[in-house]
Scaffold this motif. Structure first.
Motif, PDB file in Angstrom:
ATOM      1  N   VAL A   1       0.905  -0.951   0.057  1.00 16.48           N
ATOM      2  CA  VAL A   1      -0.049   0.075   0.121  1.00 16.48           C
ATOM      3  C   VAL A   1       0.808   1.376  -0.032  1.00 16.48           C
ATOM      4  N   ALA A   2       2.145   0.944   0.746  1.00 19.06           N
ATOM      5  CA  ALA A   2       2.977   1.959   1.092  1.00 19.06           C
ATOM      6  C   ALA A   2       3.729   2.745  -0.416  1.00 19.06           C
ATOM      7  N   GLN A   3       4.514   1.784  -1.168  1.00 19.19           N
ATOM      8  CA  GLN A   3       4.926   1.613  -2.141  1.00 19.19           C
ATOM      9  C   GLN A   3       4.318   2.582  -3.891  1.00 19.19           C
ATOM     10  N   THR A   4       2.752   1.621  -3.977  1.00 21.22           N
ATOM     11  CA  THR A   4       2.061   2.140  -4.771  1.00 21.22           C
ATOM     12  C   THR A   4       0.578   2.107  -4.064  1.00 21.22           C
ATOM     13  N   GLY A   5       0.212   2.664  -3.363  1.00 21.72           N
ATOM     14  CA  GLY A   5      -0.598   4.020  -2.842  1.00 21.72           C
ATOM     15  C   GLY A   5      -1.950   3.172  -3.687  1.00 21.72           C
ATOM     16  N   ALA A   6      -1.807   1.699  -3.618  1.00 22.94           N
ATOM     17  CA  ALA A   6      -2.841   1.049  -3.584  1.00 22.94           C
ATOM     18  C   ALA A   6      -3.997   0.922  -2.601  1.00 22.94           C
TER      19      ALA A   6
ATOM     20  N   ASP B   1       5.286 -12.816  -3.291  1.00 21.68           N
ATOM     21  CA  ASP B   1       6.322 -11.838  -3.561  1.00 21.68           C
ATOM     22  C   ASP B   1       6.614 -10.608  -3.479  1.00 21.68           C
ATOM     23  N   LEU B   2       6.547  -9.323  -2.443  1.00 16.53           N
ATOM     24  CA  LEU B   2       5.917  -8.257  -2.580  1.00 16.53           C
ATOM     25  C   LEU B   2       7.005  -7.903  -4.305  1.00 16.53           C
ATOM     26  N   ALA B   3       8.012  -7.323  -3.936  1.00 12.53           N
ATOM     27  CA  ALA B   3       8.187  -6.896  -5.286  1.00 12.53           C
ATOM     28  C   ALA B   3       7.599  -7.633  -6.545  1.00 12.53           C
ATOM     29  N   ALA B   4       6.776  -8.246  -6.889  1.00 12.49           N
ATOM     30  CA  ALA B   4       6.252  -9.007  -8.118  1.00 12.49           C
ATOM     31  C   ALA B   4       4.758  -7.988  -7.687  1.00 12.49           C
ATOM     32  N   ALA B   5       4.530  -8.192  -6.210  1.00 12.20           N
ATOM     33  CA  ALA B   5       3.102  -7.380  -6.327  1.00 12.20           C
ATOM     34  C   ALA B   5       3.168  -5.685  -6.095  1.00 12.20           C
ATOM     35  N   ILE B   6       4.124  -5.299  -5.917  1.00 10.36           N
ATOM     36  CA  ILE B   6       4.156  -3.980  -6.734  1.00 10.36           C
ATOM     37  C   ILE B   6       4.415  -3.924  -7.881  1.00 10.36           C
ATOM     38  N   LEU B   7       4.808  -4.279  -7.778  1.00  9.03           N
ATOM     39  CA  LEU B   7       4.782  -4.059  -9.817  1.00  9.03           C
ATOM     40  C   LEU B   7       3.793  -4.365 -10.474  1.00  9.03           C
ATOM     41  N   LEU B   8       3.001  -5.725 -10.047  1.00  8.60           N
ATOM     42  CA  LEU B   8       1.610  -5.648 -10.476  1.00  8.60           C
ATOM     43  C   LEU B   8       0.267  -4.465 -10.999  1.00  8.60           C
ATOM     44  N   LEU B   9       0.537  -3.763  -9.015  1.00  9.46           N
ATOM     45  CA  LEU B   9       0.284  -2.616  -8.734  1.00  9.46           C
ATOM     46  C   LEU B   9       0.952  -1.219  -9.545  1.00  9.46           C
ATOM     47  N   ALA B  10       1.518  -1.267  -9.793  1.00 11.50           N
ATOM     48  CA  ALA B  10       2.485   0.498 -10.261  1.00 11.50           C
ATOM     49  C   ALA B  10       1.751   0.310 -11.965  1.00 11.50           C
ATOM     50  N   PRO B  11       1.644   2.065 -11.844  1.00  7.48           N
ATOM     51  CA  PRO B  11       1.237   2.206 -12.687  1.00  7.48           C
ATOM     52  C   PRO B  11       1.354   1.883 -14.149  1.00  7.48           C
TER      53      PRO B  11
END
Length: 130
Positions: A99-104, A119-129
């Motif tokens: 949430v903190a990294q993506t604003g989701a 996988d944290l990095a993969a989850a962040i990349l999934l939510l990245a604009p």
């Protein structure tokens, strides 16, 4: 009870009662498990199912061994067991980090972590604009 221990050269051999007594004198106890319908051995990719199962339990100084005989068949795992394995637990701290990294929102972050199998990095990349 023990296949292949009928005796030498087909001449009979030791009776099951005498064999059980001899094993007991060595500290080995053997019992038959009554009322068994089937035994299922679950592996990562399949199951071995033994119908009309006969199960003998051998206890040798506290170590238990099971001897199983019957009609064996194999089948693939059914349902979600074959695909997902055990349910993945996502720590709340991981959700907060995504949430903190993506604003989701929390729901989307948790869904992304589940999709990424934790996988944290993969989850962040999934939510990245994009």
């Amino acid at each position: 009870m023990f296949p292949g221990l009928g005796g030498l050269g087909g001449r009979g051999g030791m009776s099951p009662k005498k064999m059980k007594g001899m094993l007991k004198s060595m500290g080995i106890d053997i019992d038959e498990l009554e009322g068994v319908i089937e035994v299922v051995i679950r592996m990562p990719d399949k199951e071995i199912v033994i119908q009309n199962a006969s199960v003998a339990i051998m206890d040798a100084h506290g170590q238990r061994s099971y001897q199983i005989s019957g009609d064996a068949t194999e089948r693939p795992l059914s349902g979600t067991e074959a695909n997902e394995g055990p349910e993945l637990e996502i720590p709340e701290s991981d959700v907060d980090l995504v949430v903190a990294q993506t604003g989701a929102n929390h729901e989307d972050a948790r869904a992304a972590l589940l999709e990424a199998k934790g996988d944290l990095a993969a989850a962040i990349l999934l939510l990245a604009p994009k």
